[in-house]
Design a protein around this motif. Structure first.
Motif: not given
Length: 287
Positions: A109-116
């Motif tokens: 699966e493609g990249l995701k933007l992860y935040l806490p």
């Protein structure tokens, strides 16, 4: 007597060829230590390593050796040593000019933007998602939110479109690059230490951290499904290694066990779509 001698020579040459074929050394310039393949897998082992174990077990004609180096050194060694390769590499025009690539060994699966999860930026980001159709428009986000800083691996390719975007001078002021070194998933400490607002990462890499502490968002500029490959030296030896790896991947990619390893990292609600894309990109099947 003469025909007996010819017969014996033929047998010797045949056996010698078979032995040589079974002992093709391949030196993987990698992020894995030298004894990686012979150690018991950890429960959080990433998808790429699980797949490599299967492929190399299937590749009886290859004798793998692992050298733990960073990507810059790995690229240099693979360019200059005929029996060197790298694993789980993305294609881009520059790399295709330098290396021979295998058929894809994985589809993720493609990249995701992860935040806490406890980040105060979620409210602001989610209000933007309503305008953006549910996905983060990374360029627009970084241009309009100067305090939003994204952590990235200095030596990684993020796909052709994102690589171009991340080189834009106006964007780079909002990026924090970290030298990856020889270890996997060095971005997470940056997030935990609040040195960055978010990181760009693949969902399957969550196995190396505590996923319950993170919330991910789809990125409009990222590919829905990213293919990774083996890349080997541009030589006859490199091509011979690629041919053997391709045989193993072809034998495994259509099996349920190989697909199941991919599906472990895919949420149930997205699995059907993933399988369709997997069949198309990995097996050349079009429904």
């Amino acid at each position: 007597m003469r025909w007996k001698l010819v017969f014996k020579i033929t047998i010797v040459l045949c056996c010698s060829h078979q032995l040589q074929a079974k002992s093709q050394d391949v030196h993987f310039q990698s992020k894995m230590p030298a004894n990686w393949l012979t150690t018991t897998p950890v429960t959080t082992e990433s998808l790429e390593l699980k797949l490599m174990r299967l492929i190399l077990a299937q590749s009886s004609e290859l004798t793998p050796h692992f050298h733990q180096v960073n990507f810059t050194k790995a690229s240099e060694l693979t360019r200059t040593q005929a029996d060197s390769c790298m694993a789980s590499i993305l294609k881009n025009p520059k790399r295709q000019a330098e290396f021979i690539f295998s058929r894809p060994l994985s589809a993720i699966e493609g990249l995701k933007l992860y935040l806490p999860k406890d980040s105060k930026l979620h409210t602001k980001l989610q209000s933007k998602l309503k305008l953006w159709g549910g996905q983060v428009r990374l360029r627009e986000l970084l241009l309009t939110e100067p305090d939003f800083v994204v952590g990235l691996d200095l030596e990684r390719s993020y796909g052709a479109d994102l690589d171009l975007l991340l080189k834009e001078k106006v964007i780079r002021r909002s990026l924090y690059f970290k030298q990856s070194g020889a270890q996997i998933a060095q971005l997470w400490p940056m997030l935990q230490q609040h040195r960055v607002s978010a990181v760009l990462e693949y969902p399957f890499m969550l196995a190396t951290t505590d996923a319950t502490l993170l919330q991910g968002y789809g990125v409009a500029e990222a590919e829905l499904l990213q293919l990774a490959y083996f890349a080997c030296n541009k030589s006859e030896t490199g091509q011979a290694i690629i041919d053997k790896l391709n045989q193993s991947i072809a034998a495994l990619a259509g099996t349920q066990a190989y697909l199941d390893l991919h599906l472990e990292a895919v949420p149930a609600e997205r699995r059907q779509e993933f399988i369709q894309n997997y069949n198309k990109l990995m097996l050349g099947k079009i429904n």
